[in-house]
Design an enzyme around this catalytic site. Structure first.
Site, mmCIF file in Angstrom:
data_model
loop_
_atom_site.group_PDB
_atom_site.id
_atom_site.type_symbol
_atom_site.label_atom_id
_atom_site.label_comp_id
_atom_site.label_asym_id
_atom_site.label_seq_id
_atom_site.Cartn_x
_atom_site.Cartn_y
_atom_site.Cartn_z
ATOM 1 N N LYS A 14 64.655 32.185 42.075
ATOM 2 C CA LYS A 14 63.437 31.365 42.149
ATOM 3 C C LYS A 14 62.379 32.046 41.307
ATOM 4 O O LYS A 14 62.425 33.256 41.095
ATOM 5 C CB LYS A 14 62.944 31.249 43.597
ATOM 6 C CG LYS A 14 62.088 30.033 43.857
ATOM 7 C CD LYS A 14 62.922 28.788 44.022
ATOM 8 C CE LYS A 14 62.093 27.565 44.297
ATOM 9 N NZ LYS A 14 62.924 26.435 44.738
HETATM 10 P P1 NAD Z 1 55.408 18.216 44.664
HETATM 11 O O1 NAD Z 1 54.455 19.188 44.069
HETATM 12 O O2 NAD Z 1 55.873 17.067 43.831
HETATM 13 O O3 NAD Z 1 54.786 17.595 46.009
HETATM 14 C C1 NAD Z 1 54.294 18.339 47.071
HETATM 15 C C2 NAD Z 1 53.563 17.385 48.010
HETATM 16 O O4 NAD Z 1 53.132 18.091 49.170
HETATM 17 C C3 NAD Z 1 52.312 16.748 47.405
HETATM 18 O O5 NAD Z 1 52.232 15.394 47.821
HETATM 19 C C4 NAD Z 1 51.183 17.556 48.024
HETATM 20 O O6 NAD Z 1 49.964 16.843 48.086
HETATM 21 C C5 NAD Z 1 51.769 17.784 49.403
HETATM 22 N N1 NAD Z 1 51.145 18.883 50.124
HETATM 23 C C6 NAD Z 1 50.782 20.109 49.669
HETATM 24 N N2 NAD Z 1 50.225 20.811 50.662
HETATM 25 C C7 NAD Z 1 50.237 20.012 51.745
HETATM 26 C C8 NAD Z 1 49.804 20.158 53.074
HETATM 27 N N3 NAD Z 1 49.222 21.290 53.478
HETATM 28 N N4 NAD Z 1 49.994 19.138 53.917
HETATM 29 C C9 NAD Z 1 50.607 17.991 53.502
HETATM 30 N N5 NAD Z 1 51.019 17.791 52.267
HETATM 31 C C10 NAD Z 1 50.835 18.789 51.405
HETATM 32 O O7 NAD Z 1 56.636 19.067 45.203
HETATM 33 P P2 NAD Z 1 58.115 18.578 45.515
HETATM 34 O O8 NAD Z 1 58.946 18.835 44.309
HETATM 35 O O9 NAD Z 1 58.066 17.217 46.117
HETATM 36 O O10 NAD Z 1 58.570 19.665 46.603
HETATM 37 C C11 NAD Z 1 58.270 19.517 47.998
HETATM 38 C C12 NAD Z 1 59.128 20.493 48.795
HETATM 39 O O11 NAD Z 1 60.506 20.221 48.517
HETATM 40 C C13 NAD Z 1 58.934 21.976 48.454
HETATM 41 O O12 NAD Z 1 59.110 22.751 49.622
HETATM 42 C C14 NAD Z 1 60.059 22.268 47.490
HETATM 43 O O13 NAD Z 1 60.416 23.639 47.467
HETATM 44 C C15 NAD Z 1 61.142 21.408 48.082
HETATM 45 N N6 NAD Z 1 62.206 21.076 47.140
HETATM 46 C C16 NAD Z 1 61.951 20.389 45.994
HETATM 47 C C17 NAD Z 1 63.009 20.075 45.150
HETATM 48 C C18 NAD Z 1 62.806 19.239 43.909
HETATM 49 O O14 NAD Z 1 63.817 18.841 43.309
HETATM 50 N N7 NAD Z 1 61.580 18.909 43.517
HETATM 51 C C19 NAD Z 1 64.303 20.487 45.444
HETATM 52 C C20 NAD Z 1 64.519 21.203 46.620
HETATM 53 C C21 NAD Z 1 63.460 21.484 47.459
#
Ligand code: NAD
Length: 420
Positions: free
Chosen positions: A110
C-alpha cells in the site's frame, strides 16, 4: 501486583488482532508468525512540489511492501490528510490477506501521500504524483509491486504514475499500475469492480440468510467510488437504499433514496452537501439506522465500542478497509450480526486489477461482460470456500477468511523457503 495487557490500538494493531485470532487456530511456527507480522519493506520519502503560485512545499510519501510470497506486491495509493506509516502498513498487511483469500498471484502493498487532494489543483496533483512515482522507480514494476487507486486517487492519477514510470524506463509499461483509464491499458469494469463485488457478496449472503432483495433495506456510508457504485447495484437488484452519506453527513429516506439522482447530484456538486432527497442526519446517526444491510464504504474505525451496541443491521458487508475495531467486532458477533469482512468484502477491486494486469501483459483486452463474469466466479467461489471453513471450524467469516488466506500464504512461503 496485577498487570493488564493493553492492546495496540493503532490501525496496524487492529489488523494484527484479527490476524492473531486466526493464527492461533493454525498453530503456526513462531518463526513463520514473526515473518508474517513484519512488513518486508517500508519506505518514507519527501515529496517536494511547486504550488500553482510558485511556492515550494514538501509532503510525505509512503510505500509499504508487506509480503511477496505469492507474487509481486499489490495495493493502492491513498491521498488523504490522515495518511500515516501506521495506516499504510495496516493497509499493506490487509492487501496480503485480501490477494490470498481470493487466490490472486500477488503479495500485499500500500502507499500514500499525506495531503488533502480536495485542496490541490489538477496541476499540483500531477506534480505530486510524478514525484511520488519517480521516488519509487526502483521498487515498483509489473513484476515487483503494482499500485492502484484508493481513497483520494483516480484513474487520471494512475495515468500520470504510469507515464512517469514509463518515461524513466524509456518504454511503455502499462502493467506498472492498475485502475488506469481504459484508453491507456485500463480494464473495462475496473471502476465499478469494488462496488460490484460488495453487492455480489451481499446478495449471496442475503440468499443464505433468507432475506429477499425486495424486502432488504440498505444503508451505505461513503458515497465515493465504492459506496456510490454499491448503492447503484443494490438499487438495480431490487433493494431499497434508505441511507447514504459522505463527508457532508448522512441522508435518510425510508421510502428509498433515488440513487441515480443522488449520484448525479454528487457528481455535479463534488459532494452530497445540500442534497434534498433525504433527511439530513449526522454520519454517526446514519450508521445506527435500522436496516437489513449496512455497508461502511468510507474509512477505518467507524464501528467501535462506542456504537456497536446500537448498530441494528442484520448483515454488514465491509467495503472500507478496517471499518470495524476488534472490540466492536466481538460485540456485533455476540449480537448475531453477520459480517462479511473487508479482506473479501472489497476484494472485487483487486480482482479486476489482476485482470487488468493480465490484459496489459498479453496486450489483449476483454469485453466488460467477460470481466464481470470472471469477477463473479472468482469472488463467489472463494467466498463459498470461506463459508465452508467458517461452518467447519464454527468461527465467524472474518476468522475463516484469515484462516484461508494465511494457509495459502504460508504454503507459498514454505514451498519457496526462507532466504535466511
Ligand atoms: P473515495 O475517495 O472515492 O470515497 C470515499 C468516500 O467516503 C467519499 O464519499 C467521502 O466523502 C466519504 N467519507 C470520507 N470521510 C467520511 C466520514 N468521516 N464519514 C462518511 N463518509 C466519509 O474512496 P473509495 O475508493 O470509494 O474507497 C472507500 C473505501 O473503500 C476505503 O476504505 C478504501 O480503502 C476501500 N477500498 C477501495 C477500493 C477501490 O477500488 N476504490 C478497493 C478496495 C477497498
Amino acid at each position: 501486583m496485577t498487570t493488564t495487557t493493553v492492546r495496540d490500538v493503532s490501525v496496524f494493531g487492529d489488523a494484527m488482532a484479527y490476524f492473531e485470532e486466526a493464527a492461533s487456530l493454525l498453530n503456526l511456527e513462531l518463526g513463520i508468525r514473526a515473518l508474517l507480522t513484519h512488513p518486508s519493506r517500508q519506505i518514507i520519502f519527501a515529496i517536494p512540489f511547486q504550488r500553482d503560485n510558485g511556492s515550494l512545499e514538501v509532503y510525505t510519501g509512503y510505500r509499504v511492501q508487506y509480503n511477496f510470497a505469492r507474487g509481486p506486491a499489490k495495493g493502492g495509493i491513498r491521498y488523504h490528510p490522515g495518511v500515516t506509516l501506521d495506516e499504510v502498513t495496516a493497509l499493506a498487511f490487509w492487501m496480503t490477506w485480501k490477494c490470498a483469500v481470493v487466490d490472486l498471484p500477488f503479495g500485499g502493498a500500500k502507499g500514500g501521500v499525506t495531503c488533502d487532494p480536495g485542496n490541490l489543483s489538477p496541476g499540483e496533483l500531477e506534480r505530486i504524483t510524478r514525484r511520488y512515482a519517480a521516488e519509487l522507480v526502483e521498487v515498483v514494476g509489473p513484476d515487483k509491486d503494482v499500485p492502484a487507486p484508493d481513497v483520494g486517487t483516480t484513474p487520471q492519477i494512475m495515468a500520470w504514475f504510469m507515464d512517469t514510470y514509463s518515461m524513466h524506463m524509456r518504454t511503455s509499461v502499462p502493467g506498472v499500475v492498475t485502475g488506469k483509464p481504459v484508453e491507456i491499458g485500463g480494464s473495462a469494469g475496473r471502476v465499478e469492480a469494488t462496488g460490484r463485488g460488495v453487492s455480489l457478496l451481499a446478495f449471496e449472503e442475503m440468499r443464505h440468510l433468507g432475506i429477499a432483495p425486495g424486502d432488504a433495506r440498505v444503508v451505505v456510508q461513503g458515497f465515493g467510488n465504492v459506496g456510490s457504485v454499491a448503492a447503484k447495484m443494490f438499487a438495480a437488484g431490487g433493494c431499497k437504499v434508505i441511507g447514504i452519506s459522505d463527508i457532508s453527513g448522512g441522508y435518510v429516506n425510508r421510502n428509498g433514496i433515488d440513487v441515480a439522482g443522488a449520484t448525479a447530484y454528487a457528481q455535479e456538486h463534488h459532494s452530497l452537501k445540500g442534497y434534498r432527497g433525504g433527511e439530513h442526519v449526522s454520519n454517526e446517526d446514519l450508521l445506527e439506522v435500522e436496516c437489513d444491510v449496512l455497508v461502511p464504504a468510507a474509512l477505518e474505525k467507524v464501528l467501535t465500542v462506542e456504537n456497536a451496541e446500537r448498530i441494528r443491521a442484520k448483515l454488514i458487508v465491509e467495503a472500507a478497509n478496517g471499518p470495524t475495531t476488534p472490540e466492536a467486532d466481538h460485540i456485533l458477533q455476540r449480537k448475531g450480526t453477520v459480517i462479511v469482512p473487508d479482506i473479501i468484502g472489497n476484494a472485487g477491486g483487486v480482482i479486476v486489477s489482476y485482470f487488468e494486469w493480465v490484459q496489459d501483459r498479453q496486450g489483449y483486452f476483454w469485453r466488460e461482460s467477460e470481466v464481470n463474469e470472471r469477477l463473479e466466479d472468482l469472488l463467489l467461489t472463494n467466498f463459498r470456500r470461506v463459508r465452508e471453513v467458517a461452518l467447519a471450524r464454527k468461527v465467524p467469516y472474518r476468522t475463516a477468511a484469515y484462516v484461508v488466506a494465511i494457509e495459502r500464504v504460508v504454503r507459498s512461503m514454505k514451498m519457496r523457503g526462507v532466504y535466511a
